[in-house]
Design an enzyme around this catalytic site. Structure first.
Site, PDB file in Angstrom:
ATOM      1  N   ASP A  38      47.915  34.177  27.997  1.00 28.26           N
ATOM      2  CA  ASP A  38      49.687  33.688  27.635  1.00 28.26           C
ATOM      3  C   ASP A  38      49.047  32.521  27.244  1.00 28.26           C
ATOM      4  O   ASP A  38      49.448  31.939  26.565  1.00 28.26           O
ATOM      5  CB  ASP A  38      50.722  33.621  28.849  1.00 28.26           C
ATOM      6  CG  ASP A  38      50.179  32.713  30.059  1.00 28.26           C
ATOM      7  OD1 ASP A  38      50.830  31.480  30.016  1.00 28.26           O
ATOM      8  OD2 ASP A  38      49.093  33.517  30.961  1.00 28.26           O
ATOM      9  N   ASP A  56      43.871  30.277  26.139  1.00 22.61           N
ATOM     10  CA  ASP A  56      43.260  32.236  25.429  1.00 22.61           C
ATOM     11  C   ASP A  56      43.030  32.957  23.880  1.00 22.61           C
ATOM     12  O   ASP A  56      43.172  33.958  24.006  1.00 22.61           O
ATOM     13  CB  ASP A  56      44.548  32.776  26.282  1.00 22.61           C
ATOM     14  CG  ASP A  56      44.674  33.148  28.216  1.00 22.61           C
ATOM     15  OD1 ASP A  56      42.995  32.327  28.573  1.00 22.61           O
ATOM     16  OD2 ASP A  56      45.410  32.686  28.793  1.00 22.61           O
ATOM     17  N   ASP A 100      44.447  38.108  32.093  1.00 22.83           N
ATOM     18  CA  ASP A 100      44.690  36.175  32.629  1.00 22.83           C
ATOM     19  C   ASP A 100      44.544  36.672  33.593  1.00 22.83           C
ATOM     20  O   ASP A 100      45.809  37.145  33.680  1.00 22.83           O
ATOM     21  CB  ASP A 100      44.952  35.325  31.176  1.00 22.83           C
ATOM     22  CG  ASP A 100      45.164  33.993  31.563  1.00 22.83           C
ATOM     23  OD1 ASP A 100      44.375  33.485  32.435  1.00 22.83           O
ATOM     24  OD2 ASP A 100      46.083  33.340  32.189  1.00 22.83           O
TER      25      ASP A 100
END
Length: 632
Positions: free
Chosen positions: A526, A530, A320
């Site tokens: 995080d 996600d 990410d």
């Protein structure tokens, strides 16, 4: 030993009919029997109990058959020696395993049981489990912080290595958040508790490590299944070794019948001793357990040995962007005035900061955080009361500062306001650009970026050095911001403008692309958005320091210091662990196979067979403990 001395001292084999022979023989047999029962009674009892419970092919059964067979053949000293060495080996194995487990457990033993709570002007030491949220605890130098919270008084340096694996102390001041497990190094601090004992970081780490032991890797499960098949097969081979050669050689007319049978039965008994699979059954789980402890010492929590195995096969790592590869905090990274003689960098920044003064947008907060000028504050805030400021969502702000009309916003806003002389952005400007105009004339632009973390570049390089084939990025950001970040990190690819469900679809495509190969796709994230991707990927890696609780719960691996380089550490740790596992497997099987061949050829004795069991097990256990020396 006494029986052997009697036999050597009185050489009664030369005088078998003498009365002394009967006395010495009886005494030696009695001593052998006493020694055998003293060393082997527990083994015999456990072998019989296992038979009644359907566990026929345990190591106790093999030792019992081998030693009883040796007694029948008249090899009393070897029967006692086998039992004695077996017991010594078991004792040393237990000590080695206990020591390694204590060493591993000590790596994650970071939770203090007591806390000092402030009660008015006094303080009281209580159990950490009794401390409530909003209580204030006092932490003295040298003590572990028992509960998560925020520093309300004092300053110090804390050792975070137990959680993050980092050896450099971290400075903490009033307002900073601290986690249970940190060690206070210097001054006395007071911490306002934000989480209960059971929900504190240290407690959750210990819980994760304890639960991790129950999640077995495929290799670990295979070894157990293999042992269940391996031992009966070896017993069958021992039976064939005892029967077939004597029958064949007797049929061929070679050798005396009694001596022939004795020789091959003895070799079969040696085969039974060396065939015990305890070296595999003990050392392989111990290697995985040591790997979990090693990862914890490096600030990485792996929730099971099955994830160690999956990590070792990782060929694609997907990150990410915001909060993972970048800090997730917008900062001013460049200031470009058009004419520094008229309006310099500091004045340009001051104009933009005060134009955005009453805005709550993250960009305005970044501008105000970057600009620190008390003089400008007194001159400009007095005229920027917010009443004459006009904010256009998605465009910018127009206001009057000290009698001048100031516009701060994007290029489209400048064009709408018919600002003259707009200068194109620099090629190396990476991030969001804020253009500034004063009284209709273009004054310059400011670049605000989501700053890349310090070790993001090295993290990508290390992953490639570990054989990771693709390092990719998924983000909800716009194309240009994603491209700039991917270029700076030299990623293999990126996907921008993604919603959470889009990220999930991309990861599923990557997993499907391996077409059944023994390779894994790891995702590092995080945020709460996600969580679905962390769950779906082969290995989900969450940032534990700033990551959401949902992400941490969904992940298979938790990084405690939020540095992407720990993803490379996790893969390295998993490969070191798997290398240790296979070292134990090949060493144990290789040595056993060699001794089996030697025993079958009559080139070994029962002593070597015992080494093939207990000695190999002990060496394999000690090899597992070598992982603990690889903390750095």
């Amino acid at each position: 030993m006494a029986a052997l001395l009697l036999e050597k001292l009185f050489n009664f084999d030369n005088d078998p009919d003498h009365t002394r022979y009967l006395i010495v023989r009886g005494a030696s047999l009695a001593l052998y029997f006493a020694a055998y029962m003293l060393t082997g009674l527990g083994v015999l009892r456990e072998a019989v109990e296992n038979l009644f419970h359907g566990r026929m092919f345990g190591e106790e059964f093999l030792m019992a058959v081998a030693t009883v067979g040796a007694i029948v053949l008249g090899e009393y000293s070897e029967a006692v020696a086998v039992m004695l060495l077996f017991q010594i080996g078991e004792f040393l194995e237990d000590k080695a395993v206990d020591h390694s487990r204590k060493s591993i457990s000590s790596l994650v033993d970071i939770r203090p049981d007591k806390a000092t709570v402030r009660r008015g002007d006094a303080s009281e030491e209580v159990l950490a489990a009794e401390v409530k949220i909003a209580d204030v605890i006092i932490v003295k130098p040298g003590e572990r912080i028992p509960l998560d919270g925020t520093v309300t008084s004092g300053s110090s340096f804390v050792d975070t290595s137990a959680l993050t694996g980092e050896s450099v102390p971290r400075e903490i001041l009033v307002g900073d958040r601290v986690l249970s497990g940190y060690i206070n190094k210097d001054g006395v601090i007071e911490v306002k508790v934000e989480k209960t004992f059971s929900d504190s970081t240290a407690s959750r780490i210990l819980e994760l490590v304890e639960h991790a032991q129950g999640k077995k890797a495929q290799t670990e499960r295979f070894i157990k299944r293999f042992a269940k098949v391996y031992t009966p097969v070896v017993c069958l081979l021992a039976l064939l070794l005892a029967l077939v050669p004597p029958l064949v050689l007797t049929a061929m007319g070679q050798g005396g019948t009694e001596g022939l049978w004795r020789t091959w039965i003895y070799r079969a008994l040696e085969l039974l001793v060396v065939s015990c699979p305890c070296a595999l059954v003990i050392s392989v789980p111990l290697s995985f357990f040591a790997g979990l402890g090693l990862a914890s010492s490096r600030g990485i929590l792996i929730k099971g040995s099955n994830y160690i195995e999956a990590l070792s096969r990782t060929r694609t790592v997907v990150f990410d962007k915001t909060g993972t590869l970048t800090k997730g905090v917008f900062e001013v990274t460049a200031v470009h005035p058009v004419d520094a003689d008229k309006i310099g960098k500091e004045e340009l920044l001051a104009l933009a900061a005060h134009a955005e003064y009453y805005s709550t947008h993250p960009i305005s907060r970044s501008l105000k955080a970057r600009h620190h000028c008390p003089v400008c504050d007194r001159l400009l805030i007095s005229t920027a009361d917010g009443s004459n400021a006009r904010e256009i969502s998605g465009r910018g702000v127009k206001t009057v500062l000290d009698g001048r009309t100031v516009i701060a916003g994007n290029a489209a806003f400048m064009q709408e306001e018919k600002v003259q002389g707009i200068v194109p952005c620099h090629e190396d400007d990476s991030g969001t650009v804020i253009h500034v105009a004063v009284d209709g004339s273009y004054a310059g632009h400011i670049v605000i970026s989501d700053v890349i973390k310090e070790d993001s570049v090295s993290a990508v390089e290390r992953l490639r050095s570990l054989g990771v084939e693709k390092v990719l990025m998924l983000t909800g950001d716009e194309e240009e911001a994603a491209r700039q970040t991917a270029d700076r990190l030299k990623l293999d690819g990126y996907f921008s403008g993604l919603l959470p469900q889009d990220k999930l679809s991309k990861v599923e495509e990557l997993i499907a692309g391996y077409d059944g190969r023994k390779s894994s796709v790891a995702f590092v994230g995080d945020g709460i958005n996600d969580a679905p991707v962390l769950t779906r990927s082969d290995v989900g890696i969450a940032m534990g320091g700033i990551g959401s609780d949902a992400a941490i719960e969904a992940a298979d691996v938790v990084i405690m210091n939020d540095m992407p380089g720990k993803a490379a550490d996790a893969i390295l740790t998993s490969r070191q662990t798997m290398a240790n596992v296979w070292q134990n497997v090949f060493f144990s099987l290789g040595v056993k196979l060699l001794i089996i061949v030697l025993c079958s050829l009559g080139l070994a004795n029962m002593w070597l067979a015992v080494f093939g069991d207990t000695g190999v097990t002990l060496l394999a256990a000690l090899n597992s403990m070598r992982l603990l020396g690889r903390k750095k």
